[in-house]
Design an enzyme around this catalytic site. Structure first.
Site, PDB file in Angstrom:
ATOM      1  N   HIS A 538      -5.728  -3.240  -2.916  1.00 21.34           N
ATOM      2  CA  HIS A 538      -5.715  -4.652  -2.546  1.00 21.34           C
ATOM      3  C   HIS A 538      -4.275  -5.170  -2.621  1.00 21.34           C
ATOM      4  CE1 HIS A 538      -9.904  -4.158  -3.847  1.00 21.34           C
ATOM      5  NE2 HIS A 538     -10.193  -5.306  -3.283  1.00 21.34           N
ATOM      6  N   ASN A 575      -1.617   0.621  -8.675  1.00 25.35           N
ATOM      7  CA  ASN A 575      -2.461  -0.473  -8.211  1.00 25.35           C
ATOM      8  C   ASN A 575      -3.176  -1.187  -9.351  1.00 25.35           C
ATOM      9  OD1 ASN A 575      -4.132  -2.090  -6.483  1.00 25.35           O
ATOM     10  ND2 ASN A 575      -5.730  -0.557  -6.625  1.00 25.35           N
TER      11      ASN A 575
END
Length: 769
Positions: A538, A575
């Site tokens: 994301h 991440n």
């Protein structure tokens, strides 16, 4: 012109397009053949496709063992279908099962007339029939047609089969470029048979179901006649990035809309055109002369076939957003079945569906380091730790029993996360979010410098298209099919967060944004799934965006971050803010992509919980690329982020904008994206001016003024969030400091080797300078 004549004309146009692609790929196709002839099946495919193919084959073999002992979950068994019936000589029975959902498309006549066959189709779900666009180029073209199942030869002669009326008013979608059409079929035939009796052929999005040089089996109704099976002399010779397969055949002309299968009877393509031999600019006839206009098609010397790849079709369907709710639900039911069942099987074993880093086999292909044949035993090492035995030999009982035990633990599939269907009323990013009453605290969204505007996806008026979501918005780089920038409003207040855990939203599911073309987005099967051990990262973090005044707002905000427009390849240790939760190998590591705003937020104080976060990948034309069968895709090595807050300083709220540049270049260079292992990431605090130079993304003057590194060419190397220059933090004496912005160089923290954390112009660059 009658309907049959229109169909013949449209088919000829599709064949002309296929012939053009065939001629264009002549050099590559001959190279593929030479590689296969010299080194065997798989030599013309990438190492990634070979590894993924072997993983799928071995896992499916183990699934057959589980079924034999009654331990394969029924949902997975239904999804895999005829593939589970592979035995020593499976062609007849397995092909029969695979062919049961295949139908002859007929023109319905009145009483006393015999239906005229024009094409082939097959059930892709219990309700929907798939064929070519040139068969049904419009909804009206499907009226007055039927699907004739079991029209085939038997010991008694040609069986007439059972015919169901096609119902395009209930459902119809089509795409001319891919030559695919999907229509509804009425659930009962005229004589009362149920459509559910015929099953369906699952559309599995995986791209590595077949290798160049392997056979392509076609079940067809050539020229509208009885069902026939082309299972010989039909090898795959080329895979086109545009979404097509080329395969040879010296059997029959393929019938429009036929399903094309791998040797394991997995659906790999929708057949749509036969390719004639072409000599001196003319089509060659079967007698060696030239075919003339007006001669029947069976006089053409057909030399190859072209089919549309199933992965391309799934991508097209996943990108649709239908206005009719009932039709959208029918489409959604089909798409739920398109995920790879091999992933489901591997999840039972706690394994990843990524290609294994090493495939140790008895016969190795030295160029790839993996076997290109079908050995009796595979051992996948690395993050995948399973032992798989071919069905032809008895597997150790302990291995099968262990997996069977795992299979028993499988529970009903969790419902996926729920998305807001209304894309018209998403509010997007609010630049006044930090303080609506104070114009000095506004945080405008980014822009793109003029030199790079031609890369940006635009609206119908030619202006950069800004896609609005709940709490954030973004712009897409059309050339790279990745986000150029995003701007998100974040509220860390506990009372505005979800009361349950992440799983209570439902299982994660990435989806395309239906407002933009599917070709402008990178899908799972094209890169993320076959690329290996990387996250579907994301850019706007899920946990940042999942806030709101009620549970519905929080739920939809959480789901919106799962659009492919918000996804980039990121290493999991990069991440995730706490990667050790998922993998003990990362114990002690902090994922800095998520750690920056965590630390900045701590400096806000309890009285303020809001931040604006601008972020995106650094899309450099020098970025590396990988091709997993859908064409070369460049992936970013570097990422940028700007965290904007309004802390209280000397009794006043002021803007602070912290720019960061993070690189995973060292890890990619050392390990590659197929064996993406944890390593050292380079992370830097940089000025917003420097970010614009690197990214082509520009920021408002107010944010430059709020940048602690304004006017500085420094690139501050940092180890963790505590080293961010300009962040307010409490000292031991109870006073507050703005971090290194107020510190002398002698007071700056040191790395483990004792060297000071200062920007070095001579440092080895893993991130752009």
């Amino acid at each position: 012109m009658g309907q049959f004549e229109r169909f013949k004309e449209a088919r000829r146009a599709a064949q002309q397009a296929a012939l053009g692609r065939w001629i264009e790929r002549t050099e590559q196709r001959e190279q593929n053949k030479q590689q296969v002839a010299a080194a065997g099946i798989g030599a013309a495919d990438s190492p990634q496709r070979n590894a993924r193919f072997q993983l799928r084959e071995a896992t499916l073999a183990q699934a057959r063992e589980l079924r034999a002992i009654g331990r394969l979950p029924i949902g997975i068994e239904r999804k895999i279908g005829p593939t589970l019936d592979i035995v020593s000589f499976p062609e007849n029975e397995t092909a029969r099962k695979a062919g049961r959902p295949v139908a002859r498309v007929v023109l319905l006549g009145g009483d006393g007339t015999q239906a005229e066959g024009i094409a082939t189709a097959f059930l892709a779900s219990p309700q929907l029939l798939m064929t070519n666009h040139h068969v049904f180029p419009s909804r009206s073209a499907a009226h007055g047609t039927g699907a004739n199942f079991l029209f085939e030869r038997s010991e008694r002669g040609i069986e007439t089969g059972v015919t169901f009326e096609i119902d395009p008013d209930a459902f119809y979608v089509a795409d001319e470029a891919l030559d695919v059409a999907l229509v509804a079929v009425k659930p009962r035939s005229v004589d009362g048979h149920s459509l559910s009796e015929y099953g369906s052929i699952t559309l599995i999005e995986a791209t590595s179901k077949i290798l160049i040089g392997q056979p392509v089996n076609i079940i067809q109704h050539p020229e509208g006649g009885p069902k026939q099976y082309a299972v010989a002399h039909n090898r795959l010779v080329d895979i086109l990035a545009a979404g097509f397969l080329h395969y040879e055949t010296d059997t029959l002309e393929g019938s429009s809309g036929s399903p094309a299968f791998s040797k394991s009877w997995e659906l790999v393509a929708l057949h749509h055109a036969s390719i004639p031999e072409y000599r001196d600019g003319r089509v060659v006839a079967v007698d060696g002369g030239f075919w003339e206009e007006g001669m029947p098609d069976d006089k053409v010397h057909w030399i190859a076939n072209e089919g549309t790849r199933i992965s391309a079709i799934v991508k097209f369907l996943a990108g649709l957003q239908l206005d009719n709710l009932a039709q959208q639900e029918m489409l959604g039911d089909l798409l739920k079945t398109t995920t790879d069942p091999v992933d489901d099987l591997l999840s039972l074993q706690g394994a990843t569906a990524a290609p294994p880093p090493n495939v140790i086999a008895s016969d190795s292909f030295t160029r790839l380091g993996v076997s290109t044949m079908a050995p009796n035993q595979f051992t996948f090492s690395g993050p995948v730790n399973i032992h798989v035995y071919a069905a032809s030999q008895a597997a150790p009982v302990s291995s099968v029993q262990q997996v069977a035990t795992d299979a028993q633990k499988l529970i009903a599939v969790e419902a996926p996360i729920r998305f807001d269907r209304d894309y018209q009323n998403r509010e997007g990013y609010d630049p006044t979010f930090l303080d609506a009453d104070n114009p000095d605290l506004q945080v405008p969204a980014p822009n793109v410098v003029s030199e790079r505007l031609d890369e940006i996806l635009t609206d119908r008026k030619g202006k950069p298209l800004v896609l609005k979501y709940h709490h954030f918005e973004l712009a897409m780089n059309e050339r790279r099919r990745l986000q150029m920038w995003s701007a998100a409003n974040v509220d860390y207040a506990p009372e505005r967060k979800h009361k349950g855990d992440r799983k209570s939203f439902g299982s994660d599911k990435w989806v395309p944004d239906p407002r933009i073309p599917a070709a402008a987005q990178i899908f799972d099967s094209e890169f993320y799934k076959p690329a290996g051990n990387i996250d579907r990262g994301h850019i706007v973090r899920r946990e940042d965006n999942a806030w709101g005044d009620d549970e519905t707002e929080i739920e939809f905000a959480n789901s919106d971050t799962f659009h492919w427009t918000n996804c980039t390849p990121q290493h999991e240790a990069f991440n995730q803010s706490n990667p050790a939760r998922n993998d003990a190998a990362y114990r002690g590591m902090k994922g800095l992509w998520g750690d920056f705003e965590n630390y900045v937020q701590k400096g806000l104080g309890d009285e303020d919980t809001k931040a604006c976060i601008l972020a995106g990948p650094v899309l450099d034309k020098r970025d590396p690329s990988a091709d997993f069968g859908a064409g070369a895709i460049q992936y970013p090595l570097n990422f940028w982020k700007v965290v904007v807050v309004a802390p209280q300083i000397d009794g006043m709220r002021v803007l602070r904008a912290y720019g960061f540049l993070l690189s995973q270049a060292d890890v990619v260079e050392r390990f590659g994206i197929e064996v993406f292992q944890p390593g050292r990431f380079r992370q830097h605090q940089v000025s917003l001016q420097r970010l614009t130079e690197l990214t082509g993304v520009s920021f408002d003057d107010a944010l430059h003024a709020a940048d602690p590194l304004k006017g500085s060419g420094e690139r501050i190397d940092i180890v963790d969030g505590s080293e961010i220059r300009g962040v307010r933090r409490k000292l031991r004496n109870g006073k507050e400091s703005l971090g290194r912005a107020n510190a002398t160089p002698q007071e700056w923290p040191r790395q483990q080797d004792g060297s000071k954390l200062v920007a070095s112009k001579t440092a080895k660059a893993a991130a752009p300078k």
